[in-house]
Design an enzyme around this catalytic site. Structure first.
Site, PDB file in Angstrom:
ATOM      1  N   SER A 143       0.840  -1.126   0.102  1.00  0.00           N
ATOM      2  CA  SER A 143      -0.055   0.150  -0.083  1.00  0.00           C
ATOM      3  C   SER A 143       0.852   1.285  -0.191  1.00  0.00           C
ATOM      4  CB  SER A 143      -0.634  -0.100   1.202  1.00  0.00           C
ATOM      5  OG  SER A 143      -1.577   1.103   1.485  1.00  0.00           O
ATOM      6  N   LYS A 169      -0.988  -0.850  -4.580  1.00  0.00           N
ATOM      7  CA  LYS A 169      -2.155  -0.217  -4.066  1.00  0.00           C
ATOM      8  C   LYS A 169      -1.961   1.341  -3.824  1.00  0.00           C
ATOM      9  CE  LYS A 169      -4.798  -0.046   0.420  1.00  0.00           C
ATOM     10  NZ  LYS A 169      -5.828  -0.728   1.246  1.00  0.00           N
ATOM     11  N   LEU A 170      -2.736   2.145  -4.643  1.00  0.00           N
ATOM     12  CA  LEU A 170      -2.492   3.758  -4.198  1.00  0.00           C
ATOM     13  C   LEU A 170      -3.432   4.105  -3.499  1.00  0.00           C
ATOM     14  CD1 LEU A 170      -1.446   4.663  -7.965  1.00  0.00           C
ATOM     15  CD2 LEU A 170       0.277   4.003  -6.132  1.00  0.00           C
ATOM     16  N   LYS A 171      -3.090   4.930  -2.439  1.00  0.00           N
ATOM     17  CA  LYS A 171      -4.065   5.628  -1.663  1.00  0.00           C
ATOM     18  C   LYS A 171      -4.421   6.875  -2.387  1.00  0.00           C
ATOM     19  CE  LYS A 171      -4.316   3.469   2.393  1.00  0.00           C
ATOM     20  NZ  LYS A 171      -5.396   3.199   2.947  1.00  0.00           N
ATOM     21  N   ASP A 196      -7.339   3.063  -3.136  1.00  0.00           N
ATOM     22  CA  ASP A 196      -7.935   3.095  -1.794  1.00  0.00           C
ATOM     23  C   ASP A 196      -8.160   4.490  -1.594  1.00  0.00           C
ATOM     24  OD1 ASP A 196      -9.014   2.780   0.678  1.00  0.00           O
ATOM     25  OD2 ASP A 196      -7.260   1.645   1.525  1.00  0.00           O
ATOM     26  N   ASN A 198     -10.251   5.232   1.037  1.00  0.00           N
ATOM     27  CA  ASN A 198     -10.601   5.506   2.783  1.00  0.00           C
ATOM     28  C   ASN A 198     -11.792   6.407   2.923  1.00  0.00           C
ATOM     29  OD1 ASN A 198      -7.334   4.998   3.206  1.00  0.00           O
ATOM     30  ND2 ASN A 198      -8.915   4.041   4.375  1.00  0.00           N
ATOM     31  N   GLU A 221     -11.419   0.661  -3.937  1.00  0.00           N
ATOM     32  CA  GLU A 221     -11.543   0.576  -2.503  1.00  0.00           C
ATOM     33  C   GLU A 221     -12.308   1.519  -1.889  1.00  0.00           C
ATOM     34  OE1 GLU A 221      -8.193  -1.084  -0.437  1.00  0.00           O
ATOM     35  OE2 GLU A 221      -9.234  -1.317   1.309  1.00  0.00           O
ATOM     36  N   ASP A 246     -14.310  -1.897   2.285  1.00  0.00           N
ATOM     37  CA  ASP A 246     -13.367  -2.067   3.532  1.00  0.00           C
ATOM     38  C   ASP A 246     -14.078  -1.625   4.820  1.00  0.00           C
ATOM     39  OD1 ASP A 246     -11.340  -1.835   5.731  1.00  0.00           O
ATOM     40  OD2 ASP A 246     -10.019  -0.448   4.633  1.00  0.00           O
ATOM     41  N   LYS A 270     -10.431  -7.332   7.181  1.00  0.00           N
ATOM     42  CA  LYS A 270      -9.336  -7.002   8.208  1.00  0.00           C
ATOM     43  C   LYS A 270     -10.096  -7.811   9.479  1.00  0.00           C
ATOM     44  CE  LYS A 270      -7.648  -2.694   6.634  1.00  0.00           C
ATOM     45  NZ  LYS A 270      -7.940  -1.036   6.394  1.00  0.00           N
ATOM     46  N   GLY A 298      -4.655  -4.611   5.699  1.00  0.00           N
ATOM     47  CA  GLY A 298      -3.533  -4.504   6.493  1.00  0.00           C
ATOM     48  C   GLY A 298      -3.519  -3.329   7.515  1.00  0.00           C
TER      49      GLY A 298
HETATM   50  O1  NPG Z   1       0.098  -2.760   4.717  1.00  0.00           O
HETATM   51  O2  NPG Z   1      -0.409  -2.909   6.769  1.00  0.00           O
HETATM   52  C1  NPG Z   1      -0.374  -2.362   5.566  1.00  0.00           C
HETATM   53  C2  NPG Z   1      -1.290  -0.939   5.389  1.00  0.00           C
HETATM   54  C3  NPG Z   1      -2.237  -1.222   4.568  1.00  0.00           C
HETATM   55  O3  NPG Z   1      -3.120   0.745   3.599  1.00  0.00           O
HETATM   56  C4  NPG Z   1      -3.022   0.177   4.398  1.00  0.00           C
HETATM   57  N1  NPG Z   1      -4.041   0.189   5.490  1.00  0.00           N
HETATM   58  O4  NPG Z   1      -6.936   1.857   5.059  1.00  0.00           O
HETATM   59  O5  NPG Z   1      -6.259  -0.417   4.468  1.00  0.00           O
HETATM   60  C5  NPG Z   1      -6.106   0.992   5.157  1.00  0.00           C
HETATM   61  C6  NPG Z   1      -4.831   1.414   5.543  1.00  0.00           C
HETATM   62  C7  NPG Z   1      -4.919   1.585   6.914  1.00  0.00           C
HETATM   63  C8  NPG Z   1      -3.772   1.636   7.866  1.00  0.00           C
HETATM   64  C9  NPG Z   1      -6.077   1.956   7.736  1.00  0.00           C
HETATM   65  C10 NPG Z   1      -3.686   1.644   9.056  1.00  0.00           C
HETATM   66  C11 NPG Z   1      -6.221   2.124   9.104  1.00  0.00           C
HETATM   67  C12 NPG Z   1      -4.849   1.949   9.848  1.00  0.00           C
END
Ligand code: NPG
Length: 375
Positions: A143, A169-171, A196, A198, A221, A246, A270, A298
């Site tokens: 990510s 995966k690009l935020k 992603d 969020n 996502e 998610d 998750k 993750g």
């Molecule tokens: O590789 O553990 C990893 C991080 C993956 O981007 C990632 N997690 O929105 O999925 C998500 C994000 C996240 C991380 C969300 C920490 C919340 C807390």
């Protein structure tokens, strides 16, 4: 098993680089670990859990101090009550024993994970065999956070591609979406790519989000809010890019609803977000029965959560690479033996329970708080 005591240990781990999403920039992680000591058939067994709640309630309503508080005041005492009433304590009963406490899924998940670890260590069974994993290693995705510039993003992605990550995966967030995705697609050709958000967009952004259809993404996502199941279904009908949820999937019930509504063609599983590994396995089963793909998300886990996630992701319905990167993606120093990338894959530990445990010297160094909740 009979729980003898539970220690709540908070550790502080600096990240190798800041990690920016639409809701925060993280420079360190402060996971709450659960060290659960139990007696099983006359022997003392220690199991570990990891709570993925962030320091602040920005991803979901849970946060570190709240998780510690509910564990200390409600969840752990409920397990003591359960065993004092003469009930047998197993990982399979934890969800039931805690059912009257509303929400707090990440805290519940961590406690169930520790009980499961004890149970499996005592019976010399791995998490992987308990879940019915059908593979010894899992493909590793990474990510990539929001960057300061497209140039710096391309540098970061190039570095991960060189390391062998099999999916990027690009935020994204409003103002950082079409252009960065276009740039990565143009520079790196047909690498498996997904985005992603969020929950950073609304349905009013549908025309903008539809522009992502041009880039042949594996999925988008959680573009909309946690509660926007119906709106995700509406958006999904107007986009070619498969819709993945998610934040919205907080339980097996939510997964069933999302699938029935047409809001999710793919689900990010998750375990913390859904209340534990057992519920995560139920979501895998529901999704598989409906022909919906799942992958394992993750939350910047330490080696403990990473071990359990890798085991879960070994189940046959996890057909897309997860956010299960090598430990050094986030941490110079992990609390367990580090997970390493081998030809784009992460090996699933095969020892009893999690198959890994915190290294005492490192744990001592990174611990910032600890308290014991006795019966
Ligand atoms: O590789 O553990 C990893 C991080 C993956 O981007 C990632 N997690 O929105 O999925 C998500 C994000 C996240 C991380 C969300 C920490 C919340 C807390």
């Amino acid at each position: 098993m009979r729980i003898l005591n539970v220690e709540l240990i908070t550790v502080r781990l600096p990240l190798v680089a800041p990690f920016t999403t639409s809701f925060s920039t993280q420079t360190e992680r402060t996971p709450l670990l659960i060290k659960l000591t139990a007696e099983v058939e006359g022997s003392e067994v220690v199991g570990w859990g990891e709570c993925v709640a962030l320091q602040d309630p920005l991803y979901s309503e849970e946060y570190l101090d709240g998780a510690r508080d509910v564990l200390r005041r409600y969840l752990i005492p409920l397990l003591y009550l359960w065993q004092d009433a003469g009930n047998t304590l197993t990982a399979e009963m934890v969800g039931h024993a805690l059912r009257h406490i509303v929400g707090h899924r990440m805290a519940k998940a961590a406690l169930e994970m520790a009980v499961l670890d004890v149970q499996l260590r005592a019976s010399e069974k791995s998490f992987a065999s308990y879940f019915g994993a059908t593979t010894a290693s899992v493909p590793s995705g990474v990510s990539v956070g929001i960057a300061d510039s497209i140039d710096s993003l391309l540098g970061t992605v190039g570095n991960f591609v060189d390391q062998g990550y099999v999916r990027i995966k690009l935020k994204i967030k409003p103002g950082w979406d079409i252009e960065p995705v276009r740039a990565v697609r143009e520079r790196f050709g047909d690498i498996p790519l997904q985005v992603d958000a969020n929950a950073a967009y609304t349905l009013l952004d549908a025309p903008l989000l539809r522009q992502l259809d041009a880039f042949d993404l594996l999925l988008i996502e959680q573009p909309l809010g946690e509660d926007d199941l119906r709106q995700h279904a509406v958006l999904a009908r107007t986009m070619r890019t498969p819709m993945c949820l998610d934040e919205s999937i907080v339980s097996a019930t939510a997964a069933a609803d999302a699938i029935a509504l047409g809001a999710a063609a793919v689900i990010n599983v998750k375990p913390g977000r859904v209340g534990g590994y057992l519920e995560a396995r139920r979501i895998h089963d529901i999704a598989s029965a409906n022909g919906v793909a799942v992958w394992c998300g993750g939350m910047l886990e330490t080696g403990l959560g990473r071990a359990a996630n890798a085991a879960l992701a070994g189940m046959p319905g996890f057909t897309l690479p997860g956010d299960i990167s090598a430990s050094d993606r986030f941490y110079r120093l992990d609390i367990t033996e580090p997970f390493v990338l081998d030809a784009g894959r992460i090996a699933i530990p095969s020892g009893p329970g999690l198959g890994v445990a915190p290294l005492p010297e490192i744990l001592k160094k990174v611990r910032v708080h600890s308290e014991t909740v006795a019966p």
